[in-house]
Each structure stands twice: as structure tokens, then as C-alpha cells.
Write a protein that holds these residues in place. Structure first.
Motif, short mmCIF file in Angstrom:
data_model
loop_
_atom_site.label_atom_id
_atom_site.label_comp_id
_atom_site.label_asym_id
_atom_site.label_seq_id
_atom_site.Cartn_x
_atom_site.Cartn_y
_atom_site.Cartn_z
N ARG A 1 2.79 -1.68 -8.64
CA ARG A 1 1.79 -1.38 -9.67
C ARG A 1 1.81 0.12 -9.94
O ARG A 1 2.14 0.92 -9.06
N SER A 2 1.39 0.50 -11.15
CA SER A 2 1.33 1.92 -11.50
C SER A 2 -0.02 2.26 -12.10
O SER A 2 -0.75 1.38 -12.58
N THR A 3 -0.34 3.55 -12.11
CA THR A 3 -1.58 4.01 -12.73
C THR A 3 -1.50 3.92 -14.25
O THR A 3 -2.50 4.09 -14.95
N GLY B 1 0.79 -1.22 0.00
CA GLY B 1 0.00 0.00 0.00
C GLY B 1 0.83 1.27 0.00
O GLY B 1 0.29 2.37 -0.18
N GLN B 2 2.14 1.13 0.20
CA GLN B 2 3.03 2.29 0.26
C GLN B 2 3.24 2.87 -1.14
O GLN B 2 3.31 2.14 -2.14
N SER B 3 3.38 4.19 -1.25
CA SER B 3 3.72 4.86 -2.50
C SER B 3 5.22 5.11 -2.53
O SER B 3 5.79 5.63 -1.56
N VAL B 4 5.87 4.73 -3.64
CA VAL B 4 7.32 4.90 -3.77
C VAL B 4 7.63 5.43 -5.16
O VAL B 4 6.80 5.35 -6.07
N VAL B 5 8.81 5.96 -5.32
CA VAL B 5 9.30 6.41 -6.62
C VAL B 5 10.47 5.51 -7.01
O VAL B 5 11.46 5.39 -6.27
N VAL B 6 10.35 4.85 -8.16
CA VAL B 6 11.41 3.99 -8.68
C VAL B 6 11.66 4.39 -10.13
O VAL B 6 10.72 4.53 -10.91
N ALA B 7 12.92 4.57 -10.46
CA ALA B 7 13.32 4.98 -11.82
C ALA B 7 12.59 6.25 -12.26
O ALA B 7 12.21 6.39 -13.43
N GLY B 8 12.35 7.16 -11.30
CA GLY B 8 11.74 8.43 -11.62
C GLY B 8 10.24 8.41 -11.81
O GLY B 8 9.65 9.43 -12.17
N GLN B 9 9.59 7.26 -11.55
CA GLN B 9 8.15 7.13 -11.75
C GLN B 9 7.48 6.71 -10.44
O GLN B 9 8.06 5.98 -9.64
N PRO B 10 6.23 7.17 -10.22
CA PRO B 10 5.52 6.77 -8.99
C PRO B 10 4.94 5.36 -9.12
O PRO B 10 4.42 4.98 -10.17
N TRP B 11 5.01 4.63 -8.04
CA TRP B 11 4.50 3.25 -7.98
C TRP B 11 3.79 3.03 -6.66
O TRP B 11 4.07 3.71 -5.67
N SER B 12 2.90 2.05 -6.64
CA SER B 12 2.24 1.60 -5.42
C SER B 12 2.68 0.17 -5.13
O SER B 12 2.64 -0.70 -6.02
N VAL B 13 3.11 -0.08 -3.90
CA VAL B 13 3.58 -1.41 -3.52
C VAL B 13 2.38 -2.34 -3.32
O VAL B 13 1.51 -2.06 -2.48
N ALA B 14 2.32 -3.42 -4.09
CA ALA B 14 1.23 -4.38 -3.96
C ALA B 14 1.55 -5.46 -2.93
O ALA B 14 0.68 -5.87 -2.15
#
Length: 534
Positions: free
Chosen positions: A178-180, A135-148
Motif C-alpha cells: 500500500r502507498s500513501t 508493516g515493513q517499509s520498502v522501495v519498489v520502482a523508485g516509490q515508497p510502499w508499506s507491506v500489508a
């Protein structure tokens, strides 16, 4: 179909252990697993050297196999290698895809769903594995992601041609993101100091124009047959992905995730209702954005909303686990506000205040609730745990998409095994009871019991008069259920049938002394989804 790799980039030599031919289709591949003796081989110049041995692959009856050819985004490829991983909730496959242009990719296979991914560079540091949470939001490789999910996995076995040496039985942490944008990202902490990163998208096998697939029929897994630890009845496990099975004789819930000879944990459960759609039934449904496909009912669950306060009343619904060999798993939900189908999605919706946006549709939040399974039958691809809870939020599409639904479910961390937390989003749409009846060729006298309160937003109540009639009907039923003495329950049984949710709720409330019934929370219903895609 993929063309044969050119001789310039191919290489074949004898296995140093058994003498069988070992082929390297790509000059970039330095490792292979002999298909005859399972020796792990490294290419050292013009010679092959044995550096170990791979364990035997778990026979999961996948439709994929080495040599399968296809196209992805117009580019031909061939499956030349395979890594089979295990984790707390089951197994998944990573198929090494070699493209004719020399590029390598990975076709991930998990519970009948597929993701095509490619390794990508990390130009900046990523959070350590121990800092990631579902459920955490992180930035990886310059893009926003949500930890599933964040879980510990290990390599069970390897097969064919591989870009790196397999490391069997070495535990490592893998984070599923996961990403939007509909993408799936994977952080592999096999080397914690230098995590590997890959990005992919969900695909259907039908999109890949595959040739050379394994035989199409699902085999009975006789080797996984076990005896019920409660009553001794022989249990035949029909699906390779099954982690839990319910004894048809005593209805004990048996954990078969450890395989033959493993510890068969089990627990007893109280009897529930017989499913209106019998286990094993096959129905033709056009769901998941695909054309009509034959879906088989392999599991059945009765679930309830867990009351959070003294004034809350429980809501009950039913879920049918559907299976198609290439399309994977989906759910058919029978709730108090109607029927619907739902299936996990690989992306995550975009937040818009209390609402979310997904594939161009704005979904408004309906409610939050906690769910729990009260009765199960059949087979399930996740491990069932007594009193395990799911934490859900339901959303409904707006405007012309009012029949569409979204569900966010958090599982794990509350059961007996302390399983890994996971966030799963699922998408679906409402169905008419008549469509379900026709799809599964059920007797017409079941229609009254299958019909629930028709949603005024479903398209069947376009006029104001229809909406007034609908809410008047709901109010009348609620008044009856609030009373719910013996006579009213008998009336409901005569009207809707003994298997109906209306009669079952009334009977439960009468036996428990409760007089409450609520038509709101939990109407769409969450589910314990088990594992996700790596």
C-alpha cells in the motif's frame, strides 16, 4: 459500453478437444480456456493446441462475468478472462480487462471490494519474498510502499482469454503493498527470479458504468450446506465468501474454509448477549462516501480489550458485520463512547510523528490496545480462531473532522493455525444512536439501551456547558461501575436495558469480583479483517 473489437485483432477457431468456438479478442492474447470443456488452449499460428485442462471455477456468485463491459478513466473495456486464486483465508478473482485501445488490465475482486490494476515494469531489483514482513517499509520502482501482507496462494481455475498460460495448483508467494498515494501494489513471485509487478487503485463498480452484470440477487449456496460437527444442526451458508459460520443451535464456531467434504474444525464458546440489531436485518445507511444503500447484518461479534497489566480493566464493545452485494463489507461498531461505522481502506496514511495524515485530514493518536473476540454469531469472511488477538491503534480526526476515525490493525501469527500476519487500515465516522435506530427500523424503546456516552467532539456538545455535563455524566457512571454491586447493576439495567454495555459490564465485573471499568482504550474497536486485495 465497450465497442466490439475490430475483426483485425480478433480470432475465432474450434476448440481442438470439443469443437466449441474459442474466441481471441486481442492479438496479444496467446492463451484461452474453453468455456465448454475447460481445456487450456494455446494459439499456435493459425491453429489451436490443447495444453491442459482447468479445474472448475468455484461458484462465488460474483456480479461480474465474462462479457461485462464498462469504462475506466473514460476508456471502454470488456472483461474477457478470469483467474480465480485461493489462499489460506479464502479466494479472490482477477478479471482480465481488454480495452478497446488494445491495453490489458486486471480488475481484482476480493470480498466485495475492487482494485483496477495494470502490469508495470521493474527497472531495479526488489526484495526477495522471504525478506518481506507485514508493516515493513520498502522501495519498489523508485516509490515508497508499506507491506500489508505476504501470503502463499495458488491458482484454482481459469476462464476465458488470458495473456499468459495459467499454472493451476502451483503455489507462489504474493506480497500486497500500500502507498500513501492511495495505490495498491502487488509483487507476484510466481517466478522468484523475475517477480511480476502491478499497480492499481480501489474502484467501486458504480464508477465503472458496467453493463451485462450477473443477476443482482445473492443466492443461497445449497451446495455448501453442512452439518454442525458439534450438534448436527444443518448450517446454511448464505454468502459465497464465508469462511466461518456460527451454529444457531449450539453456538459452536465452525471453520468452513475447506469446503464441502473438508475438515470442519470447530470450537465451543460461552454464551453472550443477543445483538440489539438482529441478524438478517437490513438498514439503509449512507456510508463509505456513497449514497444511501441497503446494508444487511450478516455477522455479530462481542470483543474486549485484553488487559496488559494488573491495574488495567477490560473494555467491551460490539461489532456488526454489514454486507452489500456491490459495495462489499463494512462494520457497525457499538462502543462505550458511541456508535460508528468503519471499513478497510486500500491506501495507508502518512506518518506525522505520533499522528497520521489521510485524505488531507490530520488524525491524532488516541491509544494502542490488544483486542479479542469473546462471542460471535452469523457468518464471517475470515477464519475465526479461538483466542486470536488483534493489535490495534486508534486515531481521531482533528479540527472540523473530529467525527472521523482511523484504525490500524495487525492480525495473524497468534492463532492456532499460525496464520499470515497482515496490516489493515480502516476508516470511518461516528454515528448517532438515533440514526442507527431509524436505519434499521428498530423499536423506539431500544433507544435508551443503544445510547452510549456522547463524544464531546461529535458535534452534539458544542458548548462548554454541554461538555461539563458530558464529563460529569461519565464520572457519575464510572463511580457507579467502580462499585457495581447488585443494586447498582439493577439500576443500570432499569435505565439502559439488559442488553446495554453498561449493564453487561457491571454484571461481568460483579461475577468476577472486579470493580474496574474504563471508558478509554478500545472504544473504536478493531476487527479481524481476513484477506486483503491482491
Amino acid at each position: 459500453m465497450a465497442t466490439e473489437p475490430s475483426p483485425q485483432r480478433g480470432y475465432r477457431a474450434a476448440c481442438p478437444n470439443c469443437g466449441a468456438p474459442v474466441e481471441f479478442r486481442s492479438a496479444a492474447s496467446a492463451f484461452a480456456v474453453c468455456s465448454f470443456c475447460r481445456s487450456t488452449i494455446v494459439r499456435d499460428g493459425a491453429a489451436l493446441r490443447r495444453i491442459g485442462q482447468s479445474a472448475e471455477l468455484f461458484d462465488d456468485h460474483s456480479p461480474l462475468q465474462l462479457g461485462v463491459a464498462g469504462r475506466f478513466q473514460g476508456e471502454p473495456f470488456t472483461l474477457v478472462g478470469r483467474l480465480q486464486y485461493g489462499y489460506g483465508e479464502g479466494t479472490w478473482n482477477e478479471w482480465h480487462a481488454l480495452f478497446d485501445n488494445g491495453r490489458s488490465g486486471w480488475l481484482s475482486e476480493d470480498n466485495g471490494a475492487y482494485v483496477f490494476a495494470f502490469d508495470a515494469r521493474l527497472d531495479a531489483a526488489v526484495p526477495p519474498a522471504e525478506q518481506l514482513r507485514a508493516g515493513q517499509s520498502v522501495v519498489v520502482a523508485g516509490q515508497p510502499w508499506s507491506v500489508a501482507s505476504v501470503t502463499t496462494a495458488r491458482l484454482i481455475a481459469a476462464q476465458g482469454e488470458l495473456p499468459a498460460a495459467p499454472k493451476p495448483d502451483q503455489a507462489f508467494v504474493v506480497a500486497d503493498l500500500r502507498s500513501t498515494r492511495g495505490e495498491v501494489g502487488t509483487l507476484d513471485y510466481g517466478d522468484p527470479a523475475a517477480p511480476a509487478w502491478s499497480v492499481g487503485r480501489s474502484v467501486a463498480l458504480s464508477e465503472l458504468a458496467l453493463t451485462g452484470l450477473a443477476e443482482a440477487s445473492e443466492k443461497t449456496l445449497k451446495a455448501r450446506g453442512v452439518e454442525c460437527p458439534s450438534c448436527g444442526t444443518a448450517l446454511t451458508i448464505k454468502l459465497s465468501t464465508t469462511q466461518s459460520i456460527v451454529c444457531p443451535q449450539c453456538h459452536a464456531v465452525v471453520d468452513v474454509s475447506q469446503g464441502v467434504g473438508g475438515d470442519l474444525r470447530h470450537y465451543a464458546q460461552e454464551n453472550g448477549s443477543e445483538p440489539q440489531i438482529p441478524l438478517g436485518s437490513t438498514g439503509t445507511l449512507a456510508i463509505l462516501g456513497k449514497g444511501p444503500l441497503p446494508w444487511q447484518v450478516v455477522g455479530y461479534a462481542e470483543r474486549c480489550e485484553v488487559a496488559q497489566g494488573g491495574d488495567d480493566e477490560q473494555t467491551f464493545w460490539r461489532e456488526y458485520l454489514l454486507y452489500h452485494r456491490q459495495a462489499g463489507f463494512a462494520f457497525l461498531v457499538d462502543a462505550e463512547d458511541g456508535w460508528s461505522w468503519t471499513a478497510p481502506i486500500t491506501g495507508v496514511p502518512e506518518r506525522a510523528g505520533e499522528s497520521v495524515k489521510y485524505q488531507g485530514v490530520l488524525y491524532r493518536k488516541l491509544y494502542d490496545y490488544t483486542g479479542k473476540a469473546t462471542y460471535v454469531l452469523g457468518e464471517f469472511y475470515w477464519r475465526l480462531e479461538r483466542d486470536a488477538l488483534t493489535y490495534n491503534t486508534d486515531y481521531q480526526g482533528t479540527g472540523g473532522a473530529s467525527a472521523k476515525r482511523l484504525n490500524r490493525e495487525r492480525t495473524g501469527g497468534t492463532g492456532e493455525s499460525g496464520s499470515t500476519q497482515e496490516i489493515t487500515w480502516s476508516a470511518g465516522e461516528t454515528l448517532a444512536a438515533e440514526a442507527v435506530l431509524k436505519a434499521f427500523r428498530l423499536e423506539t424503546d431500544k433507544l435508551a439501551a443503544m445510547k452510549r456516552d456522547t463524544l464531546p467532539t461529535s458535534g452534539n456538545a458544542a458548548s462548554l456547558l454541554a461538555k461539563l455535563f458530558f464529563w460529569g455524566f461519565v464520572l457519575a457512571v464510572m463511580l457507579i461501575m467502580f462499585k457495581c454491586d447488585g443494586d447498582e447493576c439493577d439500576d443500570l439495567r432499569a435505565t439502559y436495558g439488559e442488553a446495554s454495555a453498561e449493564y453487561q459490564n457491571c454484571a461481568r465485573n460483579r461475577s468476577s469480583g472486579s470493580s474496574g471499568w474504563r471508558s478509554g482504550g478500545g472504544s473504536f474497536g478493531g476487527y479481524s479483517s481476513g484477506g486483503s486485495h491482491k
